[in-house]
Motif scaffolding. Structure first.
Motif, short mmCIF file in Angstrom:
data_model
loop_
_atom_site.label_atom_id
_atom_site.label_comp_id
_atom_site.label_asym_id
_atom_site.label_seq_id
_atom_site.Cartn_x
_atom_site.Cartn_y
_atom_site.Cartn_z
N SER A 6 5.66 7.86 -2.54
CA SER A 6 4.76 7.30 -3.54
C SER A 6 4.05 6.09 -2.97
N GLY A 7 2.93 5.71 -3.62
CA GLY A 7 2.19 4.54 -3.18
C GLY A 7 0.77 4.92 -2.77
N SER A 8 0.22 4.11 -1.89
CA SER A 8 -1.17 4.25 -1.49
C SER A 8 -1.30 5.27 -0.35
N THR A 43 7.22 6.10 8.33
CA THR A 43 7.86 5.54 7.15
C THR A 43 9.20 6.19 6.90
N ARG A 88 1.49 5.04 9.53
CA ARG A 88 2.79 4.40 9.74
C ARG A 88 3.91 5.42 9.68
N GLN A 101 1.21 -0.10 -0.31
CA GLN A 101 2.62 0.06 0.07
C GLN A 101 3.05 1.50 -0.20
N VAL A 102 3.77 2.07 0.76
CA VAL A 102 4.24 3.44 0.63
C VAL A 102 5.77 3.42 0.63
N GLN A 103 6.36 4.21 -0.26
CA GLN A 103 7.82 4.31 -0.32
C GLN A 103 8.25 5.76 -0.26
N ASN A 120 -2.24 5.73 5.01
CA ASN A 120 -2.51 5.13 3.70
C ASN A 120 -4.01 5.18 3.38
N GLN A 135 15.47 4.96 2.31
CA GLN A 135 16.62 4.06 2.43
C GLN A 135 17.88 4.79 2.86
#
Length: 120
Positions: A25-27, A109, A107, A1-3, A101, A112
């Motif tokens: 952050s994330g993979s 991304t 993706r 999961q990437v944020q 990823n 928010q």
């Protein structure tokens, strides 16, 4: 999961400055492009500034000479320095990244969003 997580929005008077930051952050294997978009009430989301291939910055005409985008590739962050803000810059600002990823899946991304309000 990437944020992607934005910070730095707020209320500022016309002519003032704000700095937005976005951290991914994330993979993450690699982020090909990172940039900022915004969406004002009743309007479509539009590009503000981004880094394309080769590291060249691209700006919307409405923010040229006022906004500066910067990126720390090693830490997967992107920032937007906004100077001489105008009421028409009021919008929700979104960080965007084209992220690959660890499994090689690419993706588009989005963060928010962070609200920027320019008003006296």
């Amino acid at each position: 999961q990437v944020q992607l997580v934005e910070s730095g929005g707020g209320l500022v008077q016309p002519g003032g400055s704000l700095r937005l930051s976005c951290a991914a952050s994330g993979s993450i294997l690699r982020i090909n492009t990172m940039g900022w978009y915004r969406q004002a009430p009743g309007k479509q989301r539009e590009l503000v500034a981004s880094f394309k291939g080769g590291g060249l910055a691209n700006y919307a005409d409405s923010v040229k000479d006022r906004f500066t985008i910067s990126r720390d590739t090693a830490n997967n962050t992107v920032s937007l320095q906004m100077n001489n803000l105008k009421p028409e810059d009021t919008a929700v600002y979104y960080c965007n990244g084209v992220v690959i990823n660890l499994w090689g899946v690419q993706r588009d991304t989005w963060g928010q969003g962070t609200l920027v309000t320019v008003s006296s």
